[in-house]
Design a protein around this motif. Structure first.
Motif, short mmCIF file in Angstrom:
data_model
loop_
_atom_site.label_atom_id
_atom_site.label_comp_id
_atom_site.label_asym_id
_atom_site.label_seq_id
_atom_site.Cartn_x
_atom_site.Cartn_y
_atom_site.Cartn_z
N ASP A 13 -33.87 -36.39 67.84
CA ASP A 13 -33.43 -36.16 66.46
C ASP A 13 -33.15 -34.68 66.27
O ASP A 13 -33.80 -33.83 66.90
CB ASP A 13 -34.51 -36.59 65.47
N SER A 16 -33.05 -30.24 61.97
CA SER A 16 -32.92 -30.12 60.52
C SER A 16 -31.64 -30.83 60.05
O SER A 16 -30.80 -31.21 60.86
CB SER A 16 -32.84 -28.64 60.11
N TYR A 17 -31.53 -30.94 58.75
CA TYR A 17 -30.32 -31.51 58.15
C TYR A 17 -29.10 -30.68 58.55
O TYR A 17 -28.07 -31.22 58.93
CB TYR A 17 -30.47 -31.54 56.63
N PHE A 54 -29.46 -40.02 59.88
CA PHE A 54 -30.46 -38.97 59.73
C PHE A 54 -30.18 -38.15 58.47
O PHE A 54 -31.09 -37.89 57.67
CB PHE A 54 -30.46 -38.06 60.97
N CYS A 55 -28.92 -37.75 58.28
CA CYS A 55 -28.54 -36.95 57.11
C CYS A 55 -28.78 -37.72 55.82
O CYS A 55 -29.31 -37.17 54.84
CB CYS A 55 -27.09 -36.50 57.21
N LYS A 57 -30.91 -40.16 55.24
CA LYS A 57 -32.35 -40.29 54.99
C LYS A 57 -32.93 -38.98 54.49
O LYS A 57 -33.78 -38.97 53.59
CB LYS A 57 -33.08 -40.75 56.25
N ARG A 58 -32.50 -37.85 55.07
CA ARG A 58 -32.99 -36.55 54.63
C ARG A 58 -32.60 -36.28 53.18
O ARG A 58 -33.41 -35.81 52.39
CB ARG A 58 -32.40 -35.44 55.49
N LEU A 59 -31.34 -36.59 52.84
CA LEU A 59 -30.89 -36.37 51.47
C LEU A 59 -31.66 -37.25 50.49
O LEU A 59 -32.05 -36.80 49.41
CB LEU A 59 -29.39 -36.65 51.35
N ALA A 61 -34.71 -38.39 50.86
CA ALA A 61 -36.07 -37.86 50.77
C ALA A 61 -36.12 -36.65 49.84
O ALA A 61 -37.04 -36.53 49.03
CB ALA A 61 -36.58 -37.49 52.16
N VAL A 62 -35.12 -35.78 49.95
CA VAL A 62 -35.09 -34.60 49.10
C VAL A 62 -34.85 -35.01 47.64
O VAL A 62 -35.50 -34.49 46.73
CB VAL A 62 -34.02 -33.60 49.58
#
Length: 80
Positions: A13, A16-17, A54-55, A57-59, A61-62
């Motif tokens: 992975d 980072s974003y 991945f991007c 899911k990160r967005l 979460a934020v």
């Protein structure tokens, strides 16, 4: 009986974003260039799908973490 080719090990992975986004942009550029062999294009497309997920899911979460205090209760943040 011939052996099937070994499946490539999955790439780690991104850190980072931003790293994921940069890698995704580079992949898109290489795919759009039309210079990749078919196998590499498919591998790039598959990696791009992983990076995109991945991007996303990160967005998400934020977005879930961005809260504002509204009359003593935490509410989802909305831009007004």
């Amino acid at each position: 009986m011939p052996k099937a080719p070994a499946a490539p090990s999955p790439l780690p992975d991104p850190a980072s974003y931003e790293a994921a986004l940069e890698e995704l942009e580079q992949l898109v550029g290489r795919i759009e260039s039309g210079q990749l062999p078919l196998d590499e294009m498919l591998a790039g497309y598959q990696r791009g799908a992983v990076l995109l997920e991945f991007c996303r899911k990160r967005l998400e979460a934020v977005q879930d973490q961005i809260k504002v205090l509204d009359e003593g209760a935490l509410q989802p943040w909305t831009q007004e």
